[in-house]
Design a protein around this motif. Structure first.
Motif, mmCIF file in Angstrom:
data_model
loop_
_atom_site.group_PDB
_atom_site.id
_atom_site.type_symbol
_atom_site.label_atom_id
_atom_site.label_comp_id
_atom_site.label_asym_id
_atom_site.label_seq_id
_atom_site.Cartn_x
_atom_site.Cartn_y
_atom_site.Cartn_z
ATOM 1 N N GLY A 1 0.791 -1.224 0.000
ATOM 2 C CA GLY A 1 0.000 0.000 0.000
ATOM 3 C C GLY A 1 0.822 1.272 0.000
ATOM 4 N N TYR B 1 -0.934 5.760 -6.489
ATOM 5 C CA TYR B 1 -2.324 5.454 -6.135
ATOM 6 C C TYR B 1 -2.703 4.085 -6.727
ATOM 7 N N SER C 1 -4.171 -2.474 0.935
ATOM 8 C CA SER C 1 -4.589 -1.077 0.971
ATOM 9 C C SER C 1 -4.680 -0.480 -0.440
ATOM 10 N N MET C 2 -3.878 0.539 -0.788
ATOM 11 C CA MET C 2 -3.939 1.023 -2.172
ATOM 12 C C MET C 2 -3.537 -0.080 -3.142
ATOM 13 N N TRP D 1 -8.171 -0.009 -0.274
ATOM 14 C CA TRP D 1 -8.473 1.431 -0.291
ATOM 15 C C TRP D 1 -8.538 1.858 -1.746
ATOM 16 N N ILE E 1 -7.674 3.582 8.769
ATOM 17 C CA ILE E 1 -6.980 4.168 7.616
ATOM 18 C C ILE E 1 -7.770 3.898 6.337
ATOM 19 N N HIS F 1 -5.687 -1.869 10.204
ATOM 20 C CA HIS F 1 -5.208 -1.727 8.822
ATOM 21 C C HIS F 1 -3.990 -2.606 8.546
#
Ligand code: 9J3
Length: 256
Positions: free
Chosen positions: A64, A97, A133-134, A158, A181, A211
């Motif tokens: 992430g 991202y 996450s990302m 995310w 998060i 997270h």
């Protein structure tokens, strides 16, 4: 003689064995240095030693935002020892991202299957992606871009949007109940809600998890991830029993 479906490998699984930090296969690793123009940065390949049972499915994993490869490294030896060729990645930029992370995952699995030093061990038709996450957002975007993938496993995902209703790849979303998060109510849950009308879409929501729970070995995460990859990348229905009937904290339309 007992014949199993699909590309089944390894001994009959148990509730214990699917969540083990080390599965039945001995593994080796290979460092992959950075190389310009390849579409992903650098990483590490973890792979089963065994060349006697044909090819393995392959998985690329990306971390992430602001994370290095070490955030997801545990998945390398764990998933490889359960019978997958795994490439854990460092992102091109730690500030990437999800969108560029999706392209890095897709470039990585393609390279792993077709150009890497372990390509002869990989079945190019059985590829999967995962990320934290990302990197989990990137995992969903990769699944959206490449419906030929056999599985996707976003961990505490995310993303800027959560509608992935176009995804047909069997996707196991792992969310954490105490993630402040990438709160599950904003990310993992609506992402799963956009998938759940279809068969073969799963949601593991961990209680007492934050997270970073998925950034280190966890028996529950391992049990579901291994079962998911075995069921959908290997088409090994011996693992269906660990997914259906669903237990508390897990959602999936059964049977699978
Ligand atoms: O990849 C991640 O850990 C997502 C963290 C996050 O909230 O980024 C906001 C810019």
């Amino acid at each position: 003689v007992v014949a199993f479906a699909g590309h089944a490998k390894g001994p009959a699984p148990t509730e214990q064995s699917v969540g083990a930090q080390r599965g039945p296969f001995a593994t080796d690793k290979l460092v992959v240095p950075a190389q310009a123009g390849r579409g992903f940065n650098k990483g590490t390949i973890y792979y089963p030693d065994d060349t006697s049972q044909g090819t393995f499915g392959a998985v690329a994993v990306i971390p992430g935002f602001l994370e290095g490869e070490s955030a997801i490294s545990w998945l390398g030896p764990t998933l490889a020892s359960h019978g997958f060729v795994v490439l854990t990645l460092a992102p091109n930029a730690t500030t990437d991202y999800p969108e560029p992370r999706s392209d890095q995952l897709l470039a990585a699995v393609d390279w792993l299957a077709n150009q890497s030093p372990v390509k002869d061990r990989v079945d190019p038709a059985r590829l999967a992606v995962a990320g934290h996450s990302m990197g989990g957002g990137g995992t969903l975007i990769a699944a959206s871009k490449n419906p030929a993938l056999k599985a996707a496993v976003p961990l505490a995902p995310w993303n800027l949007y959560s509608d992935f209703s176009d995804v047909t790849v069997p996707t196991l979303i792992v969310g954490a109940g105490r993630d402040f998060i990438a709160p599950a109510v904003m990310h993992a849950t609506p992402m799963y809600n956009s998938l759940k009308a279809k068969q073969d879409q799963g949601y593991l929501k961990l209680k007492n998890a934050d997270h970073f729970t998925t950034n280190r070995y966890d028996a529950t995460v391992t049990a579901y991830t291994v079962s998911w990859l075995k069921r959908y990348v290997d088409e090994d229905t011996r693992y269906s029993q660990f997914l259906c009937p669903v237990k508390s904290g897990f959602q999936l339309t059964c049977p699978v």
